[in-house]
Enzyme design. Structure first.
Site, PDB file in Angstrom:
ATOM      1  N   ARG A  73       6.392  33.069  19.797  1.00 12.99           N
ATOM      2  CA  ARG A  73       5.243  33.890  19.379  1.00 12.99           C
ATOM      3  C   ARG A  73       4.145  33.789  20.423  1.00 12.99           C
ATOM      4  O   ARG A  73       3.737  32.692  20.781  1.00 12.99           O
ATOM      5  CB  ARG A  73       4.731  33.396  18.025  1.00 12.99           C
ATOM      6  N   HIS A 118      -6.006  37.807  18.696  1.00 10.71           N
ATOM      7  CA  HIS A 118      -6.080  36.388  18.326  1.00 10.71           C
ATOM      8  C   HIS A 118      -7.486  35.874  18.675  1.00 10.71           C
ATOM      9  O   HIS A 118      -7.669  35.135  19.647  1.00 10.71           O
ATOM     10  CB  HIS A 118      -4.995  35.627  19.106  1.00 10.71           C
ATOM     11  N   GLU A 163      -5.120  35.569  11.656  1.00 10.69           N
ATOM     12  CA  GLU A 163      -6.110  34.860  10.845  1.00 10.69           C
ATOM     13  C   GLU A 163      -7.461  35.583  10.746  1.00 10.69           C
ATOM     14  O   GLU A 163      -8.489  35.068  11.195  1.00 10.69           O
ATOM     15  CB  GLU A 163      -6.306  33.433  11.379  1.00 10.69           C
ATOM     16  N   ASN A 305       0.370  31.432   8.037  1.00  8.63           N
ATOM     17  CA  ASN A 305       0.013  30.252   8.828  1.00  8.63           C
ATOM     18  C   ASN A 305      -0.391  29.155   7.845  1.00  8.63           C
ATOM     19  O   ASN A 305      -1.370  29.309   7.108  1.00  8.63           O
ATOM     20  CB  ASN A 305      -1.182  30.540   9.745  1.00  8.63           C
ATOM     21  N   TYR A 307      -1.216  24.982   7.333  1.00 14.55           N
ATOM     22  CA  TYR A 307      -1.454  23.669   7.932  1.00 14.55           C
ATOM     23  C   TYR A 307      -1.690  22.555   6.928  1.00 14.55           C
ATOM     24  O   TYR A 307      -1.316  21.418   7.157  1.00 14.55           O
ATOM     25  CB  TYR A 307      -2.661  23.727   8.890  1.00 14.55           C
ATOM     26  N   GLU A 373       2.812  30.001  11.833  1.00  8.13           N
ATOM     27  CA  GLU A 373       2.183  28.825  12.454  1.00  8.13           C
ATOM     28  C   GLU A 373       2.261  27.648  11.501  1.00  8.13           C
ATOM     29  O   GLU A 373       2.041  27.808  10.294  1.00  8.13           O
ATOM     30  CB  GLU A 373       0.701  29.054  12.741  1.00  8.13           C
TER      31      GLU A 373
HETATM   32  C1  NOJ Z   1      -4.722  28.692  14.013  1.00 13.41           C
HETATM   33  C2  NOJ Z   1      -4.902  29.485  15.271  1.00 13.41           C
HETATM   34  O1  NOJ Z   1      -4.191  30.690  15.178  1.00 13.41           O
HETATM   35  C3  NOJ Z   1      -4.541  28.737  16.531  1.00 13.41           C
HETATM   36  O2  NOJ Z   1      -5.066  29.430  17.617  1.00 13.41           O
HETATM   37  C4  NOJ Z   1      -5.083  27.316  16.411  1.00 13.41           C
HETATM   38  O3  NOJ Z   1      -5.021  26.655  17.627  1.00 13.41           O
HETATM   39  C5  NOJ Z   1      -4.318  26.608  15.308  1.00 13.41           C
HETATM   40  N1  NOJ Z   1      -4.567  27.307  14.060  1.00 13.41           N
HETATM   41  C6  NOJ Z   1      -4.692  25.147  15.096  1.00 13.41           C
HETATM   42  O4  NOJ Z   1      -5.997  25.035  14.666  1.00 13.41           O
END
Ligand code: NOJ
Length: 471
Positions: A73, A118, A163, A305, A307, A373
């Site tokens: 990606r 982005h 995002e 995405n 985390y 992500e």
């Molecule tokens: C989301 C973002 O898309 C990416 O650019 C960033 O580095 C990561 N999260 C980690 O924070």
């Protein structure tokens, strides 16, 4: 048996590429944000050179091949292609660069997933009002068409915007990301709205003009924590959790997948707070016009995405305070049992992803999902033998496999963030997400695999052979 495609993430905009003013590239809002004194980027760092992927792309390709990735990606830098943001002026060298990246990937049997936006708006467009301006939807559509036309014969997986929540909230509410606007409770909703309008136009353009001859898919990458009530027996915590998810995931997913509009709970919360503050009804959360292309159905897959996770309770209320936090009225806390890795917001909760996938399946009508992500960071002294990150990747991929096999979630792919250590926005180079270490103190920016990079390669080859055996 469905297949998990294992990819890696990276970017070719400010996270990795560098070359911020090379060969006719125009400045982006992140270049401006980093260069202006007094901004919030750690120790005045910038994305001017970062991994220097603009000059060292072949090194990156070597890393991609070493991992055995099936997909990669990457994000285009709008102002590298169109220095002033419009097709009046195309930077031929930027074009050549991305053509080479895409062609090299395909020649290595790696399929590109390409993100158009982005976080890095051309500064020239910011100077005309940026995402707060309603004109941006048509301008973005024209950039998207240019990219579909130019690269769409080879690129089959597209993300329009990465995002939008982060662009809206961190960039226009908190002011800690470019363009550094701080207009709480107003600008973020406007920006989110125009981004959604831009996405919808781009998707319709692809649908009408390119889909038949190019046969690709287009979506929007939505970030979200998993959220669950702090006390599952508490109706207040449960309602707060609903608001928490509505104001992150729902904000951008509901219009595309459920109703063509924002989640009802988001609308009603903002209306109630607006009335309290003396605003006209609904005035702060814009309405979609019936005269514009509809948002409903404008995603060919769900791009997620993920985390981290939070346990949620009602917020402090903040009466009289204008802002997203007070509209949302929900506070996410980190469970003390969750380890926090590297950066403070990143509590590591692999099974949160499985729960979020189930939620997406149930709420958004069982879409095909790409996890676009996910990753684990380190901070402080570099640990090349990063056993914790190795454990993390094993655990999280296990959770994805369970979602796929046991919960019937239609997961099509998983992308690790990130291929290389890189410029982590306002945290500069202090936070390292890479599967490869990058030595930023040396001009050659040497890339060396962490132990987690080697293990990730092992996981990919194991899944590939299982897939072969099952077919
Ligand atoms: C989301 C973002 O898309 C990416 O650019 C960033 O580095 C990561 N999260 C980690 O924070």
């Amino acid at each position: 048996m469905p297949v998990i495609i294992l990819g890696g993430g990276g970017d070719y905009e400010i996270n990795l590429a560098g070359g911020w003013d090379a060969d006719d590239k125009g400045p982006s809002i992140w270049d401006t944000f980093c260069h202006e004194g007094g901004r919030l980027v750690l120790e005045g760092q910038s994305g001017d050179v970062t991994c220097n992927s603009y000059e060292l792309w072949e090194e990156d390709l070597r890393c991609i091949r070493q991992l055995g990735l099936t997909h990669y990606r990457l994000s285009l830098s709008w102002s590298r292609l169109l220095p002033e943001g419009t097709t009046r002026h195309v930077n031929q060298k930027g074009l050549r660069y991305y053509n080479k990246v895409i062609n090299d990937l395909l020649a290595s049997d790696v399929l590109p997933m390409v993100t158009l936006y982005h976080f890095d708006l051309p500064q020239a467009l910011q100077d005309q009002g940026g995402w707060k301006s309603p004109e941006m939807a048509a301008i973005f559509d024209s950039y998207a068409r240019f990219c579909f036309e130019t690269f769409g014969d080879r690129v089959k997986l597209w993300i329009t915007l990465n995002e939008p929540y982060v662009c809206a909230k961190l960039g226009h509410e908190d002011g800690i990301f470019a363009p550094g606007v701080k207009e709480p409770g107003i600008a973020a909703y406007l920006v989110g709205h125009n981004m959604l309008r831009g996405h919808a136009r781009a998707w319709h353009s692809y649908n009408v003009l390119y889909r038949a001859k190019q046969g690709g898919s287009v979506s929007l990458a939505i970030n979200s924590d998993w959220a669950e009530p702090l006390d599952p027996a508490s109706p207040d915590d449960t309602a707060a959790t609903e608001r928490y998810l509505a104001f992150t995931l729902g904000w951008f997913a509901w219009p595309l997948f459920v109703t063509g509009d924002y989640p009802e709970v988001m609308r009603s919360s903002i209306e109630v707070r607006s009335k309290e503050l003396g605003y006209q009804e609904g005035s702060r959360l814009p309405r979609f016009s019936k005269d514009e292309p509809s948002l409903l159905g404008t995603a060919d897959f769900f791009a997620l995405n993920y985390y981290t996770s939070r346990r949620v309770k009602p917020g402090e209320g903040c009466p009289g305070v204008l802002g997203l936090k007070s509209d949302q009225d929900a506070e996410g806390v980190v469970d003390p049992s969750w380890p926090v890795c590297g950066v403070s917001w990143l509590a590591v909760v692999p099974d949160g992803l499985r729960k979020l996938l189930m939620y997406v399946k149930d709420t958004f009508n069982n879409p095909a999902i790409y996890i676009t992500e996910n990753g684990f960071s380190q901070m402080g002294p570099v640990d090349m033998e990063d056993v914790q990150r190795c454990g993390f990747y094993h655990d999280i991929i296990q959770e994805v496999a369970r979602a796929l096999r046991e919960d019937g979630v239609d997961v099509r792919g998983y992308f690790a963030w990130s291929l290389l250590d890189n410029f982590e926005w306002a945290d500069g180079f202090s936070v390292r997400f890479g599967l490869f270490h990058v030595d930023f103190s040396r001009p050659e920016r040497p890339r060396t695999p962490y132990r987690s990079g080697r293990e990730y390669a092992g996981i990919i080859s194991k899944y590939r052979s299982q897939t072969r055996a099952n077919n």
